[in-house]
Design a protein around this motif. Structure first.
Motif, PDB file in Angstrom:
ATOM      1  N   VAL A  69      36.930  35.919  42.457  1.00 25.59           N
ATOM      2  CA  VAL A  69      37.895  36.978  42.752  1.00 25.59           C
ATOM      3  C   VAL A  69      39.302  36.400  42.735  1.00 25.59           C
ATOM      4  O   VAL A  69      39.555  35.336  43.302  1.00 25.59           O
ATOM      5  CB  VAL A  69      37.609  37.608  44.148  1.00 25.59           C
ATOM      6  CG1 VAL A  69      38.708  38.578  44.543  1.00 25.59           C
ATOM      7  CG2 VAL A  69      36.250  38.283  44.165  1.00 25.59           C
ATOM      8  N   GLN A  87      38.385  41.666  40.395  1.00 21.91           N
ATOM      9  CA  GLN A  87      37.233  41.700  41.290  1.00 21.91           C
ATOM     10  C   GLN A  87      36.081  42.427  40.591  1.00 21.91           C
ATOM     11  O   GLN A  87      35.855  43.613  40.823  1.00 21.91           O
ATOM     12  CB  GLN A  87      37.589  42.441  42.583  1.00 21.91           C
ATOM     13  CG  GLN A  87      38.763  41.836  43.315  1.00 21.91           C
ATOM     14  CD  GLN A  87      39.210  42.699  44.485  1.00 21.91           C
ATOM     15  OE1 GLN A  87      39.395  43.902  44.343  1.00 21.91           O
ATOM     16  NE2 GLN A  87      39.394  42.076  45.628  1.00 21.91           N
ATOM     17  N   SER A  90      33.692  44.638  42.797  1.00 26.99           N
ATOM     18  CA  SER A  90      34.257  45.452  43.873  1.00 26.99           C
ATOM     19  C   SER A  90      34.264  46.946  43.559  1.00 26.99           C
ATOM     20  O   SER A  90      34.080  47.369  42.426  1.00 26.99           O
ATOM     21  CB  SER A  90      35.690  45.011  44.162  1.00 26.99           C
ATOM     22  OG  SER A  90      36.544  45.502  43.145  1.00 26.99           O
TER      23      SER A  90
END
Length: 163
Positions: A69, A87, A90
């Protein structure tokens, strides 16, 4: 509250980073795996360094369960006025950005945050065709009006911008 016009003016003004990219452990209640670098930013046409203008870079190394990340943020008055969040695993819900295309939608994966009239936190998906954080960094600099600044990888490896 910061206005949209103020945020846009900050983004549009030419800027430069005036401190080194020094990474430190960012221990918090959730994870001890994050590294962070805080960089002072100066407007190109001013001598003084404003206290309220800062770039914050964060990195979390890849683990067995999660992808690496990266987060690059431009803060003005402690408000995230632009950010690039790489990310892959995510999800982000847009609770800000009323009237914008992705308002109240769920964003999967990497995304860019831009400031809205109702505050910070609006994001749209971004596709980065690279696994090179120096490319993410170069994109962030272009989007925020910050002149080129060498990327320094937090694990100690120097990576040159391949532009």
């Amino acid at each position: 509250m910061l206005t949209l016009v103020e945020a846009q003016e900050v983004i549009q003004r030419p800027k430069r980073i005036v401190s080194e990219m020094a990474w430190r452990s960012k221990n918090n209640k959730i994870s001890i795996d994050w590294m962070e670098a805080r960089l002072l930013v100066q407007y190109a046409d001013e001598i003084e360094i404003p206290e309220q203008l800062l770039v914050v870079c964060q990195w979390k190394k890849q683990s067995l369960q999660k992808a690496e990340v990266w987060q690059f943020s431009l803060l003005y008055r402690t408000v995230r006025i632009y950010a690039l969040d790489i990310q892959p695993d995510s999800m982000h819900k847009n609770n800000f950005g009323a009237g914008r295309a992705m308002y109240k939608q769920l964003i999967h994966g990497s995304h860019e945050h831009t400031y809205s009239g109702d505050g910070a936190g609006y994001a749209e998906p971004v596709s980065m065709d690279s696994n090179n954080p120096a490319i993410y960094w170069a994109h962030f600099l272009r989007q925020t009006g910050i002149e080129d600044f060498q990327f320094n990888h937090p694990d100690g490896g120097q990576q040159e911008l391949g532009l």
